[in-house]
Design a protein around this motif. Structure first.
Motif, mmCIF file in Angstrom:
data_model
loop_
_atom_site.group_PDB
_atom_site.id
_atom_site.type_symbol
_atom_site.label_atom_id
_atom_site.label_comp_id
_atom_site.label_asym_id
_atom_site.label_seq_id
_atom_site.Cartn_x
_atom_site.Cartn_y
_atom_site.Cartn_z
ATOM 1 N N SER A 143 26.185 52.123 -94.178
ATOM 2 C CA SER A 143 25.802 50.920 -93.452
ATOM 3 C C SER A 143 26.996 50.447 -92.630
ATOM 4 O O SER A 143 28.116 50.369 -93.138
ATOM 5 C CB SER A 143 25.364 49.817 -94.425
ATOM 6 N N ALA A 153 25.790 41.663 -87.535
ATOM 7 C CA ALA A 153 24.643 42.499 -87.884
ATOM 8 C C ALA A 153 25.149 43.671 -88.712
ATOM 9 O O ALA A 153 26.328 44.042 -88.644
ATOM 10 C CB ALA A 153 23.931 43.002 -86.626
ATOM 11 N N VAL A 155 23.853 47.630 -89.580
ATOM 12 C CA VAL A 155 22.901 48.691 -89.264
ATOM 13 C C VAL A 155 22.814 49.637 -90.459
ATOM 14 O O VAL A 155 23.838 50.094 -90.968
ATOM 15 C CB VAL A 155 23.326 49.443 -87.990
ATOM 16 N N HIS A 156 21.593 49.916 -90.903
ATOM 17 C CA HIS A 156 21.378 50.748 -92.082
ATOM 18 C C HIS A 156 20.518 51.962 -91.730
ATOM 19 O O HIS A 156 19.760 51.941 -90.763
ATOM 20 C CB HIS A 156 20.634 49.963 -93.178
ATOM 21 N N TRP A 164 16.530 54.265 -88.586
ATOM 22 C CA TRP A 164 17.558 53.223 -88.685
ATOM 23 C C TRP A 164 16.924 51.854 -88.524
ATOM 24 O O TRP A 164 15.916 51.681 -87.831
ATOM 25 C CB TRP A 164 18.619 53.435 -87.605
ATOM 26 N N TYR A 166 18.153 47.280 -88.788
ATOM 27 C CA TYR A 166 19.290 46.359 -88.806
ATOM 28 C C TYR A 166 18.874 44.994 -89.336
ATOM 29 O O TYR A 166 17.713 44.594 -89.251
ATOM 30 C CB TYR A 166 19.906 46.205 -87.411
ATOM 31 N N TYR A 185 20.977 55.864 -84.618
ATOM 32 C CA TYR A 185 21.897 54.755 -84.873
ATOM 33 C C TYR A 185 22.122 53.954 -83.599
ATOM 34 O O TYR A 185 22.134 52.721 -83.617
ATOM 35 C CB TYR A 185 23.219 55.321 -85.388
ATOM 36 N N ALA A 188 19.317 51.563 -82.882
ATOM 37 C CA ALA A 188 19.336 50.406 -83.771
ATOM 38 C C ALA A 188 20.421 49.416 -83.378
ATOM 39 O O ALA A 188 20.209 48.203 -83.370
ATOM 40 C CB ALA A 188 19.536 50.865 -85.218
ATOM 41 N N ILE A 189 21.593 49.912 -83.048
ATOM 42 C CA ILE A 189 22.691 49.020 -82.687
ATOM 43 C C ILE A 189 22.402 48.330 -81.356
ATOM 44 O O ILE A 189 22.784 47.174 -81.140
ATOM 45 C CB ILE A 189 24.039 49.765 -82.654
ATOM 46 N N ALA A 192 20.124 45.462 -82.262
ATOM 47 C CA ALA A 192 20.887 44.387 -82.901
ATOM 48 C C ALA A 192 21.707 43.625 -81.866
ATOM 49 O O ALA A 192 21.772 42.390 -81.886
ATOM 50 C CB ALA A 192 21.792 44.966 -83.985
#
Length: 208
Positions: A143, A153, A155-156, A164, A166, A185, A188-189, A192
């Motif tokens: 994570s 945030a 991210v997982h 992914w 968040y 990833y 997802a970022i 976020a």
């Protein structure tokens, strides 16, 4: 001038939008022209002068007397000291914004050599020392935290769906948690980051 004809420009509703957004474009920028730097200087000076006039003791005295501050008084040594103090605040703002930009870029695929090149051509080691948490080695189970626009945030990776997601807390204290629907990833970022930016405080205020 950089040839941009090969850079993909999908719309937001295009299924390839996030794939294209997470692919690093090289070169990432064109060197600013002298006219660009002059325009930047003017914009910075306008912002800093406005702050200097708000914090200047002399300017405060004129406001208290109901009088406008004559522009010639900007040459007064005390007003120039207020301007210098405002410039220091501008320097701190630049450092904060640079850290955010380096973190988002680094955690979306840029390496320290590229971060250093963007920051005036400093060496990779210097970029690593300046932003030690910008570029991280990650595994599918790791994570990764992110600080941006006054919020945070994490991210997982969801092993069950191999996707992914968040969880984010923005500067305005609004919270959200996405579904594990992001294919990468970087996607997802990006989600976020978009959320944190949409819920940032006006004027870059510091959250209470």
């Amino acid at each position: 001038m950089t040839d941009v004809s090969a850079v993909p420009t999908p719309d937001r509703n295009d299924e390839n939008f996030w794939t294209a957004a997470s692919a690093l474009v090289e070169p990432a920028w064109s060197e600013p022209a002298q006219s660009d730097t002059f325009t930047m200087d003017e914009s910075v000076h306008d912002a800093v002068r406005a702050l200097a006039e708000r914090i200047s003791t002399r300017a405060l005295a004129y406001r208290a007397a109901g009088k406008p501050l004559d522009p010639v008084l900007m040459a007064s040594p005390d007003v120039q000291l207020a301007l210098l103090r405002a410039l220091y605040e501008a320097k701190l703002s630049v450092e904060r914004l640079a850290e955010s930009a380096a973190t988002v870029a680094g955690r979306s695929g840029a390496n320290y050599a590229q971060l250093g090149a963007a920051w005036g051509g400093i060496k990779r080691q210097s970029a690593r020392l300046k932003w030690p948490h910008a570029v991280v080695r990650r595994t599918a189970s790791e994570s990764i935290p992110l600080h941006y626009a006054g919020g945070t945030a994490v991210v997982h990776h969801d092993a069950e769906t191999d996707a992914w997601w968040y969880a984010a807390t923005a500067a305005d204290h609004q919270e959200t948690e996405s579904e594990p629907v992001h294919r990468t990833y970087a996607e997802a970022i990006a989600g976020a980051t978009e959320y944190l930016l949409a819920h940032s405080l006006p004027g870059g205020q510091t959250p209470v």
